[in-house]
Scaffold this motif. Structure first.
Motif, mmCIF file in Angstrom:
data_model
loop_
_atom_site.group_PDB
_atom_site.id
_atom_site.type_symbol
_atom_site.label_atom_id
_atom_site.label_comp_id
_atom_site.label_asym_id
_atom_site.label_seq_id
_atom_site.Cartn_x
_atom_site.Cartn_y
_atom_site.Cartn_z
ATOM 1 N N UNK A 29 40.610 48.216 39.612
ATOM 2 C CA UNK A 29 41.981 48.476 40.034
ATOM 3 C C UNK A 29 42.026 49.376 41.272
ATOM 4 N N UNK A 30 41.182 50.403 41.290
ATOM 5 C CA UNK A 30 41.118 51.287 42.456
ATOM 6 C C UNK A 30 40.747 50.521 43.720
ATOM 7 N N UNK A 31 39.924 49.510 43.560
ATOM 8 C CA UNK A 31 39.503 48.713 44.705
ATOM 9 C C UNK A 31 40.539 47.667 45.105
ATOM 10 N N UNK A 32 41.666 47.632 44.393
ATOM 11 C CA UNK A 32 42.733 46.709 44.736
ATOM 12 C C UNK A 32 42.627 45.351 44.077
ATOM 13 N N UNK A 33 41.782 45.240 43.067
ATOM 14 C CA UNK A 33 41.596 43.974 42.381
ATOM 15 C C UNK A 33 42.246 44.014 40.992
ATOM 16 N N UNK A 34 42.226 42.873 40.315
ATOM 17 C CA UNK A 34 42.763 42.815 38.954
ATOM 18 C C UNK A 34 41.954 43.758 38.059
ATOM 19 N N UNK A 35 42.655 44.544 37.234
ATOM 20 C CA UNK A 35 41.983 45.511 36.375
ATOM 21 C C UNK A 35 41.314 44.835 35.192
ATOM 22 N N UNK A 36 40.097 44.358 35.400
ATOM 23 C CA UNK A 36 39.320 43.768 34.309
ATOM 24 C C UNK A 36 37.950 44.425 34.270
ATOM 25 N N UNK A 37 37.402 44.647 33.069
ATOM 26 C CA UNK A 37 36.114 45.340 32.949
ATOM 27 C C UNK A 37 34.967 44.568 33.588
ATOM 28 N N UNK A 38 33.953 45.309 34.014
ATOM 29 C CA UNK A 38 32.728 44.729 34.549
ATOM 30 C C UNK A 38 31.662 44.698 33.452
#
Length: 445
Positions: free
Chosen positions: A201-210
């Protein structure tokens, strides 16, 4: 809100006089003594000055060693030793490194981090600066939950004060330390409390786990080494540096150093945040919150936020509030949200509410979680509304078991553990619902 006089009058000591949450009503956000001048008057930024002193200062290794010796464990839920996590950061690696504060407080029942940020934001800022010094980090972010707009604004004001006073920026207090700290507003997704989803999310992407590994310490924000800690964890650091790790450890108990803020919610007379030494008996904590509301009997407690397994009254009353004691009893200390339920609470109806929440908040990335959380909710919904068959109880347990440990992040486990805990300790209520198509708990006016 926290009132230290409650602890002192009852013979309970507390270590964090400078983390006093001012005993104010949360709506009165414009009042209080949260400004930089007030924090400095309470000894604020003295820990930072101590480590940066030209003579008698502390090396980064000494700071990490002090935090290790304090017994401080992550206050966000996992309880991982903070000093050990800091030691994972490859400090000498000549690349950009990042520090992140996880203030995405979305666990139902938890309301401590927002109060720390609202009533004492500078202690979090100072803790992050010290952590940055210890790990050789020059850029940091505080990811703040999206539904607490006033708190986000206040933290931004505190950052401006800190920059103007020379505590943030280049060559802090005339030293070689440079650290830039920014606030970032989330938008309410529960999954972003998971550290890698937060980074996405911080990187501007969808907040999904890695997938892990790799872990953030080696591959974090923008693929660079990153350390993530909870708000309350960073708030503990200045006291540790000023007073010593051993003094902090002695505030609590072995392997569970210091104090902990517990959010006492549910059926208690005085809901709110209570800061007590780790290892405080649950009975004492319940007493501080005024006991069970209405003089009713205690039935059950969820001791670590909604994702922790429930414990019946007969078990929790023998527990002390620390990671090891709660784990031994079969649950988790988690985020420190203590959800108290009295004798009027139907466990089936309570589980229905929890199951709906986790079904709604699943990010959908993993099949066991995406499909399984919906199954859990539908099964509990059938039981609650008198539509279940006898075999549905075994199916409910089976679905929960098959979610556990089979997802990228812990949200699947968070949905399954309340189900398994309820079935373990209150199975009779579920059986009654199936057999009689109604609730066994008598209705109270």
């Amino acid at each position: 809100m926290l009132d230290l006089s409650k602890f002192q009058s009852k013979g309970v000591e507390t270590c964090f006089h400078d983390r006093h949450l001012n005993a104010q009503i949360y709506a009165g956000l414009n009042g209080g003594n949260w400004r930089l001048k007030d924090y400095e008057a309470r000894g604020g930024y003295q820990a930072l000055r101590k480590i940066l002193a030209a003579e008698g200062g502390m090396t980064p290794d000494q700071v990490v060693a002090e935090v290790k010796g304090s017994g401080l464990r992550g206050r966000g839920g996992a309880g991982f030793p903070t000093g050990l996590k800091w030691s994972f950061m490859p400090r000498a690696l000549p690349v950009q490194k990042y520090l992140v504060c996880n203030s995405d407080e979305g666990e139902p029942g938890t309301c401590k981090d927002r109060d720390i940020l609202a009533y004492n934001p500078h202690i979090v800022i100072e803790g992050m600066i010290i952590a940055a010094y210890a790990m050789g980090i020059s850029v940091g972010y505080n990811y703040i939950h999206g539904e607490i707009f006033e708190v986000y604004d206040r933290f931004e004001e505190a950052l401006e004060e800190a920059r103007a006073a020379g505590y943030l920026g280049d060559n802090i207090l005339g030293s070689k330390l440079s650290f830039q700290l920014h606030a970032h507003h989330g938008f309410g997704a529960y999954i972003c409390g998971e550290e890698t989803a937060l980074l996405e999310s911080l990187e501007g992407k969808k907040g999904q786990p890695r997938f892990k590994p790799p872990f953030p310490a080696s591959f974090g924000m923008y693929g660079k080494p990153t350390t993530i800690n909870n708000t309350e964890t960073f708030a503990a650091v200045p006291w540790i540096i000023r007073n010593g790790g051993q003094a902090y450890l002695e505030c609590g108990k072995p392997n569970n150093g210091g104090t902990k803020i517990f959010s006492m919610v549910g059926d208690v007379e005085r809901p709110g945040n209570y800061e007590v030494p780790m290892g405080t008996p649950f009975a004492k904590l319940l007493e501080l919150a005024g006991g069970v509301a209405g003089g009713r009997r205690l039935k059950a407690v969820i001791p670590g936020g909604s994702s922790a397994p429930v414990l019946p009254a007969g078990v929790i009353m023998d527990c002390t509030m620390d990671y090891d004691s709660i784990a031994k009893a079969g649950s988790m200390l988690g985020s420190g949200a203590v959800i108290v339920m009295d004798e009027t609470r139907c466990m089936v109806k309570s589980l229905l509410r929890l199951s709906y929440f986790y079904s709604h908040e699943s990010c959908g990335q993993c099949t066991p979680c995406r499909e399984g959380t919906g199954w859990l909710w539908r099964l509990v919904n059938r039981i609650e509304h008198g539509e279940a068959l006898a075999e549905d109880l075994a199916l409910l347990d089976s679905v929960a078991e098959n979610i556990m440990g089979r997802t990228i992040c812990a949200l699947g486990d968070a949905a399954a553990m309340p189900v398994r805990g309820m079935l373990k300790h209150f199975r009779d209520e579920f059986v009654y619902h199936v057999e009689h198509k109604t609730c066994m708990v008598p209705a109270y006016v």
